[in-house]
Design a protein around this motif. Structure first.
Motif, short mmCIF file in Angstrom:
data_model
loop_
_atom_site.label_atom_id
_atom_site.label_comp_id
_atom_site.label_asym_id
_atom_site.label_seq_id
_atom_site.Cartn_x
_atom_site.Cartn_y
_atom_site.Cartn_z
N ILE A 143 0.84 -1.19 0.00
CA ILE A 143 0.00 0.00 0.00
C ILE A 143 0.89 1.25 0.00
CG2 ILE A 143 -1.95 -1.11 1.16
CD1 ILE A 143 -1.01 0.03 3.75
N ALA A 144 0.29 2.37 -0.36
CA ALA A 144 1.02 3.63 -0.41
C ALA A 144 0.33 4.65 0.49
CB ALA A 144 1.08 4.15 -1.85
N LEU A 145 1.15 5.41 1.21
CA LEU A 145 0.63 6.46 2.07
C LEU A 145 0.36 7.70 1.21
CD1 LEU A 145 0.12 7.06 5.11
CD2 LEU A 145 2.40 8.07 5.16
N THR A 146 -0.84 8.26 1.28
CA THR A 146 -1.18 9.43 0.48
C THR A 146 -0.73 10.70 1.19
OG1 THR A 146 -3.32 9.70 1.54
CG2 THR A 146 -3.21 8.22 -0.38
N ASP A 147 -0.87 11.84 0.51
CA ASP A 147 -0.56 13.12 1.15
C ASP A 147 -1.47 13.35 2.35
OD1 ASP A 147 1.43 13.60 -0.66
OD2 ASP A 147 0.15 14.76 -2.02
N ALA A 148 -2.74 13.03 2.16
CA ALA A 148 -3.68 13.17 3.28
C ALA A 148 -3.26 12.28 4.44
CB ALA A 148 -5.10 12.81 2.82
N GLY A 149 -2.76 11.11 4.10
CA GLY A 149 -2.31 10.19 5.14
C GLY A 149 -1.12 10.76 5.90
N GLN A 150 -0.18 11.37 5.17
CA GLN A 150 0.98 11.97 5.83
C GLN A 150 0.54 13.09 6.77
OE1 GLN A 150 4.55 12.75 3.42
NE2 GLN A 150 3.56 11.66 1.72
N ARG A 151 -0.41 13.91 6.30
CA ARG A 151 -0.92 14.99 7.16
C ARG A 151 -1.59 14.41 8.40
NH1 ARG A 151 -2.38 17.32 2.31
NH2 ARG A 151 -4.50 16.51 2.50
N ALA A 152 -2.38 13.38 8.21
CA ALA A 152 -3.11 12.79 9.34
C ALA A 152 -2.15 12.24 10.38
CB ALA A 152 -4.04 11.68 8.83
N LEU A 153 -1.10 11.58 9.93
CA LEU A 153 -0.14 11.01 10.88
C LEU A 153 0.60 12.12 11.62
CD1 LEU A 153 1.39 7.96 8.97
CD2 LEU A 153 -0.46 8.02 10.64
N ARG A 154 0.89 13.23 10.90
CA ARG A 154 1.57 14.35 11.54
C ARG A 154 0.65 15.00 12.57
NH1 ARG A 154 1.18 19.05 9.41
NH2 ARG A 154 1.06 18.26 7.27
N ASP A 155 -0.61 15.21 12.20
CA ASP A 155 -1.53 15.91 13.10
C ASP A 155 -1.90 15.07 14.31
OD1 ASP A 155 -1.42 17.89 11.25
OD2 ASP A 155 -3.38 17.47 10.37
N HIS A 156 -2.16 13.79 14.08
CA HIS A 156 -2.71 12.98 15.16
C HIS A 156 -1.65 12.23 15.96
CE1 HIS A 156 -6.77 13.78 13.85
NE2 HIS A 156 -6.50 13.37 12.62
N LEU A 157 -0.46 12.05 15.37
CA LEU A 157 0.55 11.27 16.07
C LEU A 157 1.91 11.96 16.11
CD1 LEU A 157 -0.17 7.62 14.82
CD2 LEU A 157 -0.40 8.49 17.15
N SER A 158 1.97 13.21 15.59
CA SER A 158 3.25 13.91 15.49
C SER A 158 4.27 13.03 14.78
CB SER A 158 3.79 14.29 16.88
OG SER A 158 2.81 14.97 17.61
N LEU A 159 3.79 12.27 13.82
CA LEU A 159 4.64 11.27 13.18
C LEU A 159 5.07 11.76 11.80
CD1 LEU A 159 5.90 8.48 13.19
CD2 LEU A 159 3.73 7.57 12.37
N THR A 160 6.39 11.96 11.65
CA THR A 160 6.93 12.31 10.34
C THR A 160 8.08 11.38 10.06
OG1 THR A 160 8.47 13.90 11.30
CG2 THR A 160 6.34 14.75 10.55
N GLY A 161 8.34 11.15 8.79
CA GLY A 161 9.44 10.23 8.45
C GLY A 161 9.36 9.88 6.99
N ALA A 162 10.40 9.23 6.52
CA ALA A 162 10.47 8.92 5.10
C ALA A 162 10.46 7.43 4.83
CB ALA A 162 11.74 9.52 4.50
N SER A 163 10.76 6.66 5.86
CA SER A 163 10.97 5.23 5.61
C SER A 163 9.70 4.55 5.14
CB SER A 163 11.49 4.55 6.88
OG SER A 163 10.50 4.61 7.88
N PHE A 164 8.56 5.15 5.46
CA PHE A 164 7.31 4.48 5.09
C PHE A 164 6.55 5.21 3.99
CE2 PHE A 164 6.99 6.76 9.13
CZ PHE A 164 6.15 7.81 8.77
N VAL A 165 7.20 6.20 3.36
CA VAL A 165 6.55 6.95 2.29
C VAL A 165 7.03 6.41 0.94
CG1 VAL A 165 6.23 9.21 1.24
CG2 VAL A 165 6.38 8.99 3.73
N ALA A 166 6.08 6.12 0.08
CA ALA A 166 6.42 5.54 -1.22
C ALA A 166 7.14 6.55 -2.09
CB ALA A 166 5.17 5.04 -1.93
N GLU A 167 8.04 6.06 -2.95
CA GLU A 167 8.72 6.94 -3.89
C GLU A 167 7.73 7.42 -4.94
OE1 GLU A 167 11.04 3.81 -5.00
OE2 GLU A 167 12.39 3.90 -3.28
N ARG A 168 7.99 8.61 -5.42
CA ARG A 168 7.14 9.12 -6.50
C ARG A 168 7.43 8.36 -7.78
NH1 ARG A 168 2.98 11.63 -4.26
NH2 ARG A 168 3.72 12.82 -2.47
N THR A 169 6.40 8.04 -8.53
CA THR A 169 6.61 7.31 -9.78
C THR A 169 6.73 8.28 -10.94
OG1 THR A 169 4.20 7.07 -9.92
CG2 THR A 169 5.48 5.23 -9.05
#
Lengths: 241, 241
Positions: free
Chosen positions: B215-241
């Motif tokens: 699965i791929a984390l969307t932009d909305a997903g990245q925002r949600a993780l940042r807002d709700h869990l203060s979670l930022t990082g790159a290891s789980f974000v898919a590369e742009r195709t």
DNA sequence: ACGATCGTTCGGCGCGGGCCGAAGAGTCCT
DNA sequence: AGGACTCTTCGGCCCGCGCCGAACGATCGT
């Protein structure tokens, strides 16, 4: 530094592990070893009804497969389950496995009644006795089942009062629910279950019946259960011989 | 009335159950089905590299053995794991099984990187994403690992804030630790893990990559993780195709 | 109606694995 | 020293089972 991107995903060889248990004889070995004790090769061979040479081959497979640990003493080869995780795995499998009708021979019935009353299940108490203790601990608020199974503060104090000290929590959970295949109800396992079982043996509350995995509740054990858990009953008390 | 004394002890047929998983092809089927989705017979056959007729026979065994549930739609035969308990059993086996070196072909490497980042594990999130979420929830005091894994009061409130309502606790534990075979660290499973995963899909936080279990984390997903869990990082974000 | 795809059934092949018995090495007891 | 016991190794038997291909039925698309 993360180096996970350099690690190739290696599929678990599920078939190899399952293959170790996919044989009647080896499965019989593992179920027998679930009582937590070390058995000799010949004991297991007789238990499963195969020749000694056959047992040797099976034991080699189970040991090299990591399911069993062995220890050689003189001419004896003692084997036991490798660790609690292995025991738990086999329990889980046994709980999900289909039943197989056992030949209802007369000695087998008597043996099964003793086993149903009270026995060890790897490193803790099972059978009607194990279930009754677990139920009584729950009723007295020593265990909590709301979110999985946990030990309450009262439970910790109760154990300390009995003189049971717990090892610091490591990988293995302190309390765990175990569902085995005779009693269809869960009973207490984990490090607390193991510590309580050890305490019961050390205090003379229970004794092994001969060399089987069945155990008998002593008079002292009955008193202890009454005093500490207000637990009385007959279903888990062995008949007088 | 207790009638346990009339019940003959029936040994669990451990060998029969293990035998279902003791074959490379059937094990490959089950591991593939661990993504929680329903596969067709031919998809599984191609995945495992066997003829369709062979797959049919294996599926018959697994279905009659109770490990798989099937559903027929038109000319398709959809199969999936029978229930969460079965998925958990296979997870546990896979976690204990020895690794088998996979041929490190180039497309396989790329596929494995996508899988390592984020994927579904039966009904919850796994991979680096699943581990990161679980770690963040622990850091914020939403999960407690002291006695096994439990959801704290803060955790319950946090879920409600997200609009996730939990089904009443029944047999299945609300939170459970799942250790799968790519990440060697535990991540959140159980009904809470499943509910969170469903919420993530429903809210568009994650999407399936094609038809794989990755699965791929969307932009909305990245925002949600940042807002709700203060979670930022790159290891789980898919590369742009 | 036609081809394409999916799934099933059947026969047959070949290999792996579980079993035994016989022989032998190692250990313990008396 | 001798016998009794435990365990291991080896050879050989045979059944089970996983595999395929061919043929067929069923379903979908056009």
């Amino acid at each position: 530094m993360m180096n996970s991107h350099t690690v190739h995903v290696q599929d678990p060889d599920l078939a190899a592990l399952a293959g170790l248990l996919a044989d009647r004889t080896r499965a019989s070995f593992c179920l027998a070893l679930l009582d937590g004790r070390a058995w000799t090769a010949i004991e297991l061979a007789r238990h499963a009804g195969v020749a000694a040479s056959t047992a040797t081959e099976h034991l080699n497979l189970l040991v090299t497969g990591g399911l069993l640990a062995q220890e050689r003493q003189g001419r004896h080869r003692y084997v036991r389950l490798a660790d609690p995780a292995t025991a738990e795995l086999i329990e889980n499998l046994a709980a999900m496995a289909p039943r197989r009708a056992a030949p209802p021979s007369l000695p087998a019935v008597s043996r099964s009644r003793a086993l149903a009353r009270a026995r060890t299940c790897y490193d803790h108490l099972a059978g009607a006795l194990g279930v009754a203790i677990t139920t009584a601990m729950t009723d007295r608020g020593l265990l909590d089942w709301e979110q999985g199974l946990t030990l309450t503060g009262d439970g910790t104090a109760w154990l300390a009062e009995l003189g049971i000290t717990l090892p610091p929590a490591r990988r293995r959970p302190p309390v765990r629910s175990c569902l085995d295949w005779t009693e269809r109800r869960p009973h207490l396992a984990g490090t607390v279950g193991a510590a309580f079982c050890r305490h019961a043996f050390d205090s003379g509350w229970v004794n092994r019946i001969g060399t089987s995995r069945a155990i008998a509740l002593t008079d002292a054990g009955q008193r202890a259960l009454r005093d500490h858990l207000s637990l009385t009953g007959a279903s888990f008390v062995a008949e007088r011989t």
